[in-house]
Design an enzyme around this catalytic site. Structure first.
Site, PDB file in Angstrom:
ATOM      1  N   LYS A  78       0.857  -1.188   0.000  1.00 58.39           N
ATOM      2  CA  LYS A  78       0.000   0.000   0.000  1.00 58.39           C
ATOM      3  C   LYS A  78       0.895   1.239   0.000  1.00 58.39           C
ATOM      4  O   LYS A  78       1.985   1.224   0.578  1.00 58.39           O
ATOM      5  CB  LYS A  78      -0.890  -0.034   1.258  1.00 58.39           C
ATOM      6  CG  LYS A  78      -1.946   1.063   1.314  1.00 58.39           C
ATOM      7  CD  LYS A  78      -2.867   0.839   2.513  1.00 58.39           C
ATOM      8  CE  LYS A  78      -3.930   1.917   2.652  1.00 58.39           C
ATOM      9  NZ  LYS A  78      -4.826   1.665   3.809  1.00 58.39           N
ATOM     10  N   SER A 153      -9.790   1.819   2.850  1.00 57.11           N
ATOM     11  CA  SER A 153      -8.882   2.607   2.043  1.00 57.11           C
ATOM     12  C   SER A 153      -7.857   1.777   1.285  1.00 57.11           C
ATOM     13  O   SER A 153      -7.233   2.291   0.361  1.00 57.11           O
ATOM     14  CB  SER A 153      -8.164   3.617   2.933  1.00 57.11           C
ATOM     15  OG  SER A 153      -7.332   2.947   3.867  1.00 57.11           O
ATOM     16  N   SER A 177     -10.057  -0.817   6.832  1.00 56.12           N
ATOM     17  CA  SER A 177      -9.454  -0.576   5.519  1.00 56.12           C
ATOM     18  C   SER A 177      -8.802  -1.763   4.835  1.00 56.12           C
ATOM     19  O   SER A 177      -8.465  -1.687   3.657  1.00 56.12           O
ATOM     20  CB  SER A 177      -8.436   0.555   5.607  1.00 56.12           C
ATOM     21  OG  SER A 177      -9.120   1.781   5.558  1.00 56.12           O
TER      22      SER A 177
HETATM   23  N1  GLN Z   1     -13.141   4.010   6.457  1.00 53.30           N
HETATM   24  C1  GLN Z   1     -12.567   4.322   7.741  1.00 53.30           C
HETATM   25  C2  GLN Z   1     -12.117   5.762   7.753  1.00 53.30           C
HETATM   26  O1  GLN Z   1     -12.258   6.421   6.774  1.00 53.30           O
HETATM   27  C3  GLN Z   1     -11.437   3.389   8.049  1.00 53.30           C
HETATM   28  C4  GLN Z   1     -10.195   3.717   7.343  1.00 53.30           C
HETATM   29  C5  GLN Z   1      -9.055   2.825   7.678  1.00 53.30           C
HETATM   30  O2  GLN Z   1      -9.223   1.747   8.225  1.00 53.30           O
HETATM   31  N2  GLN Z   1      -7.858   3.296   7.378  1.00 53.30           N
HETATM   32  O3  GLN Z   1     -11.613   6.244   8.732  1.00 53.30           O
END
Ligand code: GLN
Length: 480
Positions: A78, A153, A177
């Site tokens: 990532k 994400s 994410s």
């Molecule tokens: N969708 C969640 C957020 O926007 C989790 C994101 C993540 O796990 N990095 O905070």
């Protein structure tokens, strides 16, 4: 069958028996990357570097030298994981041209095991989002249906694995994410126990919740990857001394006698009927396979999302303060004085969602509001943790849906941040409790989109998760 159609474990056998070379594999992955470029899964690729490393590994194998456990396997990171000499953009304009000056521990462990880093995956900017539409470099498309989001994400990581551009990817998970995109793209992804994997060299979003984990096409591959990246790291004081067992050891033990907890709070009205039916069928399969299904109670589960947005935004506001236009990344070209430099660099460099989190975070931490929001959220966090611990007194794992629906359409929720945040209702509580959880495919909806099942265990019990997951995967292989 093409090389890219094999799982990571199968391809390792082919590499070790010299039926395929690492150079051939890297070339096949790059052919696939080109053929699926429209998915926008990767922010940068490293073909020359990868081929040079592949050649070294092939030569070592030919000489009969002992090679690492992943020697020759192409892997994607990532884009918030540093790897020396590669761009680490966090899909932000702020870090568009930032080149890693060092390598994150998790990436170093993969490299030392002989994995070949072939690219960096697209993501929501600074890992904030659930659809990968918050990337400064364009949305990622779902490889199963390219009118849908891949989730976020770590959407680029999930997409890349599902589209067979690589054999495994690393993602990060602060509130879902890794698991939500795994669910939407039909791959296996784990958020390990907090403290299992080093965060050193991984760009921080919410340091008390962030964890790195692998995304793969099979459960076995996932266990193999987690074996490599886990463990105490002197460079990250939040990593645990807890022993790292061989996560592949129990894979074939089946589920006889395993107690599976089901909490009604995970089966709410928000669940689509197809997800609900598929999950219930999966649980029934487990019962018939010899598991005992027990009911457990998580009464405060529905508070987790609010707790998450207070804690994660507070930590994000503080972590992202380092991006000031001076130390790294983007600097506004024209400014009056130093305050104006900070102001303009941040205004120009960050996207809308990141700004929203910084404002929210600073608000909940500001004097007068700290007790009302931040301290209260930390207290409720304790309640949630205790409820999970209590639930695990009567079961070995909990099973829930990963998400309430399958992948939604690109653009469908991008103007409604609350609807977007609600995507994570079943994944966020896991980070708040700090326990490990895996998402794996357990069926498809009528449109052919993957449905994800979440398997949760108590702290440091990933081995049981893999055992339970592998039993289901093995029995349902033909349906894939
Ligand atoms: N969708 C969640 C957020 O926007 C989790 C994101 C993540 O796990 N990095 O905070």
């Amino acid at each position: 069958m093409k090389y890219i159609d094999y799982s990571l474990s199968e391809i390792l056998d082919l590499l070790n028996s010299k039926k395929v070379t690492a150079v051939e594999l890297v070339n096949s992955c790059f052919e696939q990357i080109e053929a699926t470029a429209d998915l926008n899964a990767l922010n940068s690729t490293y073909k020359e570097m990868a081929l040079a490393r592949a050649k070294e590994i092939d030569e070592a194998r030919t000489r009969g030298e002992k090679v690492g456990a992943l020697a020759g396997v192409p892997i994607v990171l990532k884009d918030n994981i540093n790897f020396l000499g590669t761009k680490t953009s966090c899909a932000s304009k702020f870090l568009e041209n930032f080149v890693s000056p060092y390598t994150a521990t998790c990436a170093k462990k993969l490299y030392d095991a002989g994995a070949i880093i072939i690219g960096k995956a697209n993501m929501d900017e600074f890992a904030m989002g659930s659809s990968n539409e918050n990337s400064a470099f364009g949305a990622v498309k779902n490889p199963v249906d390219n009118t849908c989001v891949p989730g976020g994400s770590s959407g680029g990581s999930a997409c890349s694995v599902a589209a067979k551009q690589c054999f495994a990817a690393l993602g990060t998970d602060t509130g879902g994410s890794i698991r939500e995109p795994s669910s939407f793209c039909g791959v296996v992804g784990i958020k390990p126990t907090y403290g299992r994997v080093s965060r050193y060299g991984v760009v921080a979003f919410a340091s008390s919740l962030d964890q790195v984990g692998p995304l793969t096409r099979t459960v076995r591959d996932n266990a193999t990857m987690l074996n490599i990246i886990s463990g105490k790291d002197e460079a990250d004081m939040t990593t645990s001394n807890t022993a790292v067992p061989d996560f592949t050891a129990n894979l074939d033990k089946g589920v006889k006698g395993i107690k599976i907890g089901v909490a009604k709070q995970f089966f709410t009205d928000q669940l689509s009927s197809e997800v609900s039916t598929t999950l219930k069928n999966a649980i029934e399969w487990y019962r018939q396979a010899g598991a005992e299904i027990v009911e457990v109670d998580l009464p405060s589960l529905d508070t987790a999302l609010a707790v998450y947005y207070v804690i994660s935004s507070a930590e994000a506001a503080s972590n992202l303060a380092r991006f000031d236009g001076v130390k790294y990344g983007r600097r506004a070209p024209v400014y009056k004085d130093v305050v104006d430099l900070y102001f303009k660099s941040r205004t120009q460099g960050f996207g809308a969602e990141v700004k929203r989190r910084i404002m929210l975070g600073n608000y909940v931490l500001s004097s007068g509001y700290y007790d009302a929001f931040y301290r209260k959220a930390k207290r409720v966090q304790k309640v949630i943790r205790n409820e999970f611990n209590k639930a695990f007194e009567s079961c070995d794992v909990l099973i829930s849906p990963t998400t309430a629906t399958t992948a939604f359409k690109l653009g469908e929720k991008s103007n409604d941040c609350v609807a977007m945040y609600l995507t994570d209702i079943f994944t966020v509580p896991i980070n708040i409790a700090g326990v490990p959880a895996l998402s794996m495919p357990c069926g498809k909806d009528s449109k052919g989109l993957p449905i994800g099942m979440q398997i949760i265990a108590k702290h440091f019990n990933e081995a049981t998760i893999y055992q339970v997951a592998n039993a289901f995967e093995t029995a349902h292989k033909e349906e894939k």
